[in-house]
Design a protein around this motif. Structure first.
Motif, PDB file in Angstrom:
ATOM      1  N   THR A   1      15.482   6.558  -9.079  1.00 35.73           N
ATOM      2  CA  THR A   1      15.132   7.973  -9.045  1.00 35.73           C
ATOM      3  C   THR A   1      13.631   8.045  -9.243  1.00 35.73           C
ATOM      4  O   THR A   1      13.054   7.311 -10.047  1.00 35.73           O
ATOM      5  CB  THR A   1      15.860   8.792 -10.134  1.00 35.73           C
TER       6      THR A   1
ATOM      7  N   LYS B   1      10.353  10.758  -9.701  1.00 36.48           N
ATOM      8  CA  LYS B   1       9.912  12.114 -10.003  1.00 36.48           C
ATOM      9  C   LYS B   1       8.760  12.440  -9.058  1.00 36.48           C
ATOM     10  O   LYS B   1       7.745  11.758  -9.039  1.00 36.48           O
ATOM     11  CB  LYS B   1       9.449  12.229 -11.450  1.00 36.48           C
ATOM     12  N   GLU B   2       8.965  13.493  -8.260  1.00 31.39           N
ATOM     13  CA  GLU B   2       7.976  13.903  -7.260  1.00 31.39           C
ATOM     14  C   GLU B   2       7.402  15.267  -7.607  1.00 31.39           C
ATOM     15  O   GLU B   2       8.032  16.051  -8.296  1.00 31.39           O
ATOM     16  CB  GLU B   2       8.622  14.004  -5.882  1.00 31.39           C
TER      17      GLU B   2
ATOM     18  N   HIS C   1      10.798  17.360  -9.033  1.00 31.21           N
ATOM     19  CA  HIS C   1      12.219  17.107  -8.816  1.00 31.21           C
ATOM     20  C   HIS C   1      12.448  15.607  -8.710  1.00 31.21           C
ATOM     21  O   HIS C   1      11.506  14.851  -8.477  1.00 31.21           O
ATOM     22  CB  HIS C   1      12.733  17.848  -7.586  1.00 31.21           C
TER      23      HIS C   1
ATOM     24  N   THR D   1      14.307  12.405  -6.846  1.00 25.82           N
ATOM     25  CA  THR D   1      14.819  11.989  -5.550  1.00 25.82           C
ATOM     26  C   THR D   1      15.315  10.551  -5.670  1.00 25.82           C
ATOM     27  O   THR D   1      14.664   9.721  -6.302  1.00 25.82           O
ATOM     28  CB  THR D   1      13.706  12.054  -4.482  1.00 25.82           C
TER      29      THR D   1
ATOM     30  N   VAL E   1      15.728   6.980  -4.040  1.00 25.30           N
ATOM     31  CA  VAL E   1      15.098   6.213  -2.969  1.00 25.30           C
ATOM     32  C   VAL E   1      15.701   4.807  -2.958  1.00 25.30           C
ATOM     33  O   VAL E   1      15.988   4.236  -4.006  1.00 25.30           O
ATOM     34  CB  VAL E   1      13.557   6.123  -3.131  1.00 25.30           C
TER      35      VAL E   1
END
Length: 66
Positions: free
Chosen positions: A47, A49-50, A56, A58, A60
């Motif tokens: 995961t 954090k963007e 949020h 995401t 990957v």
């Protein structure tokens, strides 16, 4: 997976908070959690954090990471 000296190839505990970049060197975000395949001990997904204001998480894929 281990190398010839018997040391673990991956130490995912040290990855938390590290910057993740794509193949072109573009920033993706900061790693939060890493999901490891229990049979092979290889990292599979993470995961990330963007964002700056509207952050949020995401998922990957981590195939082919360096």
């Amino acid at each position: 997976m281990t190398d010839d000296a018997g040391e673990a190839r991956w130490n995912v505990a040290e990855w938390h908070g590290k910057e993740l970049v794509d193949r072109n060197g573009e920033r993706i975000g900061k790693l939060q959690d890493v999901y490891v395949d229990v049979e092979t001990d290889e990292p599979q997904f993470a995961t990330v954090k963007e964002g700056f204001l509207d952050r949020h998480l995401t998922f990957v894929p981590l195939g082919g990471i360096q």
